[in-house]
Design an enzyme around this catalytic site. Structure first.
Site, PDB file in Angstrom:
ATOM      1  N   CYS A 113      22.651  89.365  32.681  1.00 46.17           N
ATOM      2  CA  CYS A 113      21.781  89.984  33.361  1.00 46.17           C
ATOM      3  C   CYS A 113      22.077  90.916  34.458  1.00 46.17           C
ATOM      4  CB  CYS A 113      20.638  88.912  33.936  1.00 46.17           C
ATOM      5  SG  CYS A 113      19.907  87.748  32.774  1.00 46.17           S
ATOM      6  N   HIS A 255      16.291  91.804  39.908  1.00 48.15           N
ATOM      7  CA  HIS A 255      16.377  91.334  38.504  1.00 48.15           C
ATOM      8  C   HIS A 255      15.095  90.456  38.235  1.00 48.15           C
ATOM      9  CE1 HIS A 255      17.495  89.599  34.819  1.00 48.15           C
ATOM     10  NE2 HIS A 255      17.854  88.465  35.261  1.00 48.15           N
ATOM     11  N   ASN A 285      12.037  88.104  31.235  1.00 51.38           N
ATOM     12  CA  ASN A 285      13.604  88.403  31.819  1.00 51.38           C
ATOM     13  C   ASN A 285      14.113  89.080  30.508  1.00 51.38           C
ATOM     14  OD1 ASN A 285      16.185  88.520  32.330  1.00 51.38           O
ATOM     15  ND2 ASN A 285      16.436  86.565  33.014  1.00 51.38           N
TER      16      ASN A 285
HETATM   17  N1  COA Z   1       6.345  74.166  29.345  1.00 47.79           N
HETATM   18  C1  COA Z   1       5.728  73.158  29.871  1.00 47.79           C
HETATM   19  N2  COA Z   1       6.584  72.171  30.439  1.00 47.79           N
HETATM   20  C2  COA Z   1       7.980  72.428  30.609  1.00 47.79           C
HETATM   21  C3  COA Z   1       8.503  73.979  30.140  1.00 47.79           C
HETATM   22  C4  COA Z   1       7.518  74.638  29.494  1.00 47.79           C
HETATM   23  N3  COA Z   1       7.981  76.015  28.622  1.00 47.79           N
HETATM   24  N4  COA Z   1       9.700  73.871  30.434  1.00 47.79           N
HETATM   25  C5  COA Z   1       9.927  72.773  31.131  1.00 47.79           C
HETATM   26  N5  COA Z   1       9.072  71.978  31.274  1.00 47.79           N
HETATM   27  C6  COA Z   1       8.906  70.720  31.679  1.00 47.79           C
HETATM   28  C7  COA Z   1      10.106  69.863  31.939  1.00 47.79           C
HETATM   29  O1  COA Z   1      10.401  69.142  30.758  1.00 47.79           O
HETATM   30  C8  COA Z   1       9.929  68.941  32.824  1.00 47.79           C
HETATM   31  O2  COA Z   1       9.055  67.986  32.665  1.00 47.79           O
HETATM   32  P1  COA Z   1       9.373  66.341  33.119  1.00 47.79           P
HETATM   33  O3  COA Z   1       8.975  66.469  34.612  1.00 47.79           O
HETATM   34  O4  COA Z   1       8.334  65.565  32.543  1.00 47.79           O
HETATM   35  O5  COA Z   1      10.812  66.188  32.950  1.00 47.79           O
HETATM   36  C9  COA Z   1       8.910  69.712  33.920  1.00 47.79           C
HETATM   37  O6  COA Z   1       8.499  70.944  33.138  1.00 47.79           O
HETATM   38  C10 COA Z   1       9.806  70.433  35.146  1.00 47.79           C
HETATM   39  O7  COA Z   1      10.833  71.130  34.740  1.00 47.79           O
HETATM   40  P2  COA Z   1      11.898  71.732  35.545  1.00 47.79           P
HETATM   41  O8  COA Z   1      12.939  72.107  34.631  1.00 47.79           O
HETATM   42  O9  COA Z   1      12.214  71.157  36.844  1.00 47.79           O
HETATM   43  O10 COA Z   1      11.182  73.076  36.076  1.00 47.79           O
HETATM   44  P3  COA Z   1      11.299  74.130  37.186  1.00 47.79           P
HETATM   45  O11 COA Z   1      10.152  74.133  38.127  1.00 47.79           O
HETATM   46  O12 COA Z   1      12.865  74.126  37.620  1.00 47.79           O
HETATM   47  O13 COA Z   1      11.164  75.330  36.423  1.00 47.79           O
HETATM   48  C11 COA Z   1      12.624  77.041  35.079  1.00 47.79           C
HETATM   49  C12 COA Z   1      11.957  75.562  35.255  1.00 47.79           C
HETATM   50  C13 COA Z   1      13.420  77.282  33.955  1.00 47.79           C
HETATM   51  C14 COA Z   1      11.357  77.988  34.911  1.00 47.79           C
HETATM   52  C15 COA Z   1      13.308  77.464  36.534  1.00 47.79           C
HETATM   53  O14 COA Z   1      14.388  76.392  36.661  1.00 47.79           O
HETATM   54  C16 COA Z   1      13.944  78.565  36.729  1.00 47.79           C
HETATM   55  O15 COA Z   1      13.340  79.631  36.250  1.00 47.79           O
HETATM   56  N6  COA Z   1      15.290  78.493  36.586  1.00 47.79           N
HETATM   57  C17 COA Z   1      16.040  79.934  36.684  1.00 47.79           C
HETATM   58  C18 COA Z   1      16.070  80.490  35.311  1.00 47.79           C
HETATM   59  C19 COA Z   1      16.664  81.747  35.346  1.00 47.79           C
HETATM   60  O16 COA Z   1      16.316  82.582  36.145  1.00 47.79           O
HETATM   61  N7  COA Z   1      17.608  82.272  34.318  1.00 47.79           N
HETATM   62  C20 COA Z   1      18.045  83.197  34.007  1.00 47.79           C
HETATM   63  C21 COA Z   1      19.011  83.817  35.149  1.00 47.79           C
HETATM   64  S1  COA Z   1      19.599  85.429  34.987  1.00 47.79           S
END
Ligand code: COA
Length: 329
Positions: A113, A255, A285
């Site tokens: 990215c 980004h 993204n």
């Molecule tokens: N839809 C519904 N539920 C989802 C889901 C989706 N697409 N993806 C994950 N979940 C669930 C998980 O299974 C988890 O369930 P549980 O509590 O029963 O275990 C719950 O939602 C919370 O998951 P979690 O991973 O803790 O959520 P979060 O608030 O951290 O959000 C991301 C997840 C991926 C959105 C977040 O961590 C994020 O944006 N990280 C950075 C990613 C990124 O930017 N990557 C590129 C960098 S360049």
């Protein structure tokens, strides 16, 4: 003192729109979850388009905006981790497609990215040194081709797209004031895509099931936390090195990975909401495409004026991160 300036911008998005509601039919997710956790409502998916076709479209727009002919381009750098082919590079294909002179250096670089800002940084140095006069810099990715569409934790986040800029030399106090690129390979396991090579036919392990599918693999929480801290520090680095303060920033173009990451950075830096450019709701993204697409939209649809200070900042797999402070000319 010679600096480089962005003389023209362009971007290209695939036609197909995939909404969160469309995704509800593919995986166990909801429009509400994706919007609340990421800010994304829809993304573009390349069906008939390729990495090359989007790059060429974005590049043509950037050249037109700059008023520069492809025949005068003397450097092409493309940030991408999703080239159409392993080789030749996307940059070589762009060179041929646009009619850029044979002999001109053309290369791809891999910084996920952060790919566009990495490419911009290198092109900037070529211009400052006097080696290049008209550098075409492209950021492009088609993450839809490296996503596991059964994995809800990643498939909701990404989209496809390309952006490009044309860099030319300028004298005075405008243009790219500062630019920095960094990496830390220790965190690679938090965000990666395996499986670029077939297992060796000479390995005793061949066929033993050790092969990982070539899909984006991510530790979301860890990536989130590191992104907030690293992006904030990268903003400060770019500003301090340019002799600017946070108050000087006209527009922060981060980004577009997650609105919550962007909000946390904005709050840490105390930059008001109206000074932060967002288009993640439309595209998700787009990896290396993210910043040049946002920059192009900011320049074309918003009143970016001569003298405005733009702060660009990226974070990606590697980990890699990069930032640039620009006084618009
Ligand atoms: N839809 C519904 N539920 C989802 C889901 C989706 N697409 N993806 C994950 N979940 C669930 C998980 O299974 C988890 O369930 P549980 O509590 O029963 O275990 C719950 O939602 C919370 O998951 P979690 O991973 O803790 O959520 P979060 O608030 O951290 O959000 C991301 C997840 C991926 C959105 C977040 O961590 C994020 O944006 N990280 C950075 C990613 C990124 O930017 N990557 C590129 C960098 S360049």
């Amino acid at each position: 003192m010679i600096r480089s300036k962005i003389a023209g911008t362009g971007s290209a998005l695939p036609e197909k729109i995939l909404t969160n509601h469309d995704l509800e039919k593919l995986v166990d997710t909801s429009d509400e979850w994706v919007k609340t956790r990421t800010g994304i409502a829809e993304r573009r998916i390349a069906v008939s388009e390729s990495t090359l076709s989007l790059s060429v479209k974005a590049s043509r727009k950037a050249l037109k905006a700059a008023g520069i002919s492809a025949k005068d381009v003397d450097l092409i750098i493309v940030g991408t981790v999703t080239p159409d082919m392993v080789f030749p590079s996307t940059a070589c294909f762009i060179q041929a497609e646009l009619g850029v002179k044979p002999g001109v250096p053309a290369l791809d670089l891999s910084a996920a990215c952060s790919g566009f800002l990495y490419a911009l940084d290198i092109a900037d140095k070529y211009i400052r040194s006097g080696i290049a006069k008209n550098a075409l810099v492209v950021g492009v990715d088609l993450f839809s081709r490296i996503i596991d569409w059964k994995d809800r934790s990643t498939c909701v986040l990404f989209g496809d797209g390309a952006g490009a800029v044309l860099l030319t030399p300028t004298k005075g106090k405008s243009g790219i004031l500062s630019s920095h690129i960094h990496s830390d390979g220790n965190h690679w396991k938090s965000l990666y895509t395996p499986g670029a090579l077939e297992p060796s036919p000479f390995s005793s392990e061949t066929g033993s099931g050790s092969y990982e599918k070539p899909f984006v693999t991510m530790a979301g929480n860890e990536t989130f936390k590191l992104a907030v801290k690293t992006i904030s520090n990268a903003c400060i680095e770019a500003l301090e090195s340019a002799g600017l303060s946070k108050e000087d920033v006209t527009l922060l173009i981060p980004h577009q990975a997650n609105t919550r990451i962007i909000k946390a950075v904005r709050q840490r830096l105390k930059i008001p909401e109206e000074k932060v450019f967002l288009n993640i709701q439309k595209y998700g993204n787009t990896s290396a495409g993210s910043i040049p697409i946002a920059l192009d939209e900011a320049v074309r649809n918003h009143p970016v004026k001569r003298g405005d200070v733009l702060l660009l900042v990226a974070f990606g797999g590697g980990f890699t991160w990069a930032s640039a402070a620009i006084r618009w000319t």
